[in-house]
Design a protein around this motif. Structure first.
Motif, mmCIF file in Angstrom:
data_model
loop_
_atom_site.group_PDB
_atom_site.id
_atom_site.type_symbol
_atom_site.label_atom_id
_atom_site.label_comp_id
_atom_site.label_asym_id
_atom_site.label_seq_id
_atom_site.Cartn_x
_atom_site.Cartn_y
_atom_site.Cartn_z
ATOM 1 N N LEU A 2 -4.512 64.799 -6.035
ATOM 2 C CA LEU A 2 -5.480 63.873 -6.612
ATOM 3 C C LEU A 2 -6.600 64.638 -7.322
ATOM 4 C CD1 LEU A 2 -6.224 60.863 -6.819
ATOM 5 C CD2 LEU A 2 -7.549 61.153 -4.753
ATOM 6 N N ASP A 3 -7.106 65.681 -6.663
ATOM 7 C CA ASP A 3 -8.158 66.502 -7.283
ATOM 8 C C ASP A 3 -7.645 67.156 -8.564
ATOM 9 O OD1 ASP A 3 -9.929 65.892 -5.268
ATOM 10 O OD2 ASP A 3 -9.361 67.626 -4.054
ATOM 11 N N TYR A 4 -6.417 67.619 -8.499
ATOM 12 C CA TYR A 4 -5.808 68.294 -9.650
ATOM 13 C C TYR A 4 -5.725 67.350 -10.842
ATOM 14 C CZ TYR A 4 -2.157 70.633 -12.376
ATOM 15 O OH TYR A 4 -1.441 71.227 -13.373
ATOM 16 N N GLN A 6 -7.464 64.528 -11.392
ATOM 17 C CA GLN A 6 -8.801 64.141 -11.854
ATOM 18 C C GLN A 6 -9.475 65.285 -12.622
ATOM 19 O OE1 GLN A 6 -10.673 62.869 -8.231
ATOM 20 N NE2 GLN A 6 -9.953 60.760 -8.466
ATOM 21 N N LYS A 7 -9.283 66.519 -12.167
ATOM 22 C CA LYS A 7 -9.881 67.680 -12.835
ATOM 23 C C LYS A 7 -9.343 67.820 -14.256
ATOM 24 C CE LYS A 7 -9.415 72.640 -12.614
ATOM 25 N NZ LYS A 7 -8.869 73.756 -11.849
ATOM 26 N N TRP A 8 -8.014 67.753 -14.390
ATOM 27 C CA TRP A 8 -7.429 67.941 -15.716
ATOM 28 C C TRP A 8 -7.596 66.717 -16.601
ATOM 29 C CZ3 TRP A 8 -6.662 72.405 -17.736
ATOM 30 C CH2 TRP A 8 -6.474 73.507 -16.888
ATOM 31 N N SER A 9 -7.761 65.556 -15.993
ATOM 32 C CA SER A 9 -8.014 64.360 -16.797
ATOM 33 C C SER A 9 -9.378 64.453 -17.466
ATOM 34 C CB SER A 9 -7.948 63.115 -15.901
ATOM 35 O OG SER A 9 -8.273 61.973 -16.635
ATOM 36 N N THR A 10 -10.396 64.951 -16.738
ATOM 37 C CA THR A 10 -11.723 65.092 -17.337
ATOM 38 C C THR A 10 -11.764 66.247 -18.345
ATOM 39 O OG1 THR A 10 -12.416 66.432 -15.457
ATOM 40 C CG2 THR A 10 -12.970 64.100 -15.397
ATOM 41 N N TRP A 33 -2.366 57.112 -3.034
ATOM 42 C CA TRP A 33 -3.100 58.300 -2.599
ATOM 43 C C TRP A 33 -4.584 58.163 -2.912
ATOM 44 C CZ3 TRP A 33 0.459 62.791 -4.655
ATOM 45 C CH2 TRP A 33 1.599 62.870 -3.854
ATOM 46 N N LYS A 34 -4.855 57.624 -4.097
ATOM 47 C CA LYS A 34 -6.252 57.477 -4.514
ATOM 48 C C LYS A 34 -6.995 56.506 -3.595
ATOM 49 C CE LYS A 34 -8.921 56.671 -8.680
ATOM 50 N NZ LYS A 34 -8.893 56.321 -10.103
ATOM 51 N N TYR A 37 -7.714 58.187 -0.212
ATOM 52 C CA TYR A 37 -8.409 59.461 -0.311
ATOM 53 C C TYR A 37 -9.629 59.496 0.614
ATOM 54 C CZ TYR A 37 -10.500 63.632 -2.345
ATOM 55 O OH TYR A 37 -11.016 64.888 -2.517
ATOM 56 N N GLY A 38 -9.733 60.544 1.441
ATOM 57 C CA GLY A 38 -10.873 60.718 2.334
ATOM 58 C C GLY A 38 -10.692 60.082 3.697
#
Length: 197
Positions: A2-4, A6-10, A33-34, A37-38
């Motif tokens: 999920l982090d991956y 979101q990082k590449w989307s931004t 998953w989103k 998350y957490g």
């Protein structure tokens, strides 16, 4: 993952949906998953729920059942509503039933002991228990009945006869001749077994 995404989307200014498609991940899986998350992973695990009974609640149900006005003879539905009226525990009738059943409250106290599943009590002395066994024997294409009387302790063949029929009278004659062969024997129980063949 999920982090991956979101990082590449931004960084690339591409929609997350496009990146997920390129990775080969289903969009529904990504959004599951989103959404989770957490949070603790609850997949295939026993996670304590808010509606589960606590130990003190089970103890209160059992104590109320033992101390009820009829000495525990009230039905579980009536007990449920009596406990609610007296502010003991607020649970459903099904929950009360499950708790009482798990602790053996529905068992009869003076139930006779059953011998089922304990096996056959093997006799310890000769002529204490005789068995009658009947089986088919093919002699030159004709079927006869081999009626035999066996001693339960020693497996000694007390008497046997080859008969053309398997009537009650045939079995009685065979047993009588076995008794005549051993007049001192007093088998406590004559137990016919199933025909074998």
């Amino acid at each position: 993952m999920l982090d991956y995404v979101q990082k590449w989307s931004t960084r690339t200014e591409l929609p997350a949906k496009q990146l997920v498609r390129w990775i080969g991940l289903g969009t529904s899986k990504f959004y599951d998953w989103k959404q989770r998350y957490g949070r603790a992973n609850e997949h295939n695990a026993l996670v304590p729920r808010d509606h589960w009974l606590q130990a003190w609640e089970k103890d209160a149900i059992l104590a109320f059942h033992a101390e009820s006005a009829c000495g525990g003879l009230e039905g579980y539905r009536r007990l449920t509503y009596l406990m609610m009226d007296q502010d003991v525990v607020a649970v459903s009738p099904a929950t009360v039933y499950r708790v009482l059943r798990a602790h053996g409250c529905f068992e009869r106290w003076n139930r006779p002991a059953s011998g089922k599943g304990t096996g056959f009590g093997q006799p310890l002395a000769p002529h204490e228990h005789w068995h009658c066994d009947i089986s088919y024997v093919n002699v030159c294409g004709t079927f006869y009945y081999l009626i035999s009387v066996l001693d339960g302790a020693s497996r000694y063949l007390v008497h046997w006869e080859l008969r053309e029929s398997m009537t009650e009278a045939d079995v009685e004659v065979t047993l009588q001749r076995a008794r005549e062969a051993f007049p001192e024997a007093i088998p406590f129980k004559l137990a016919p077994s199933r025909p074998t063949g």
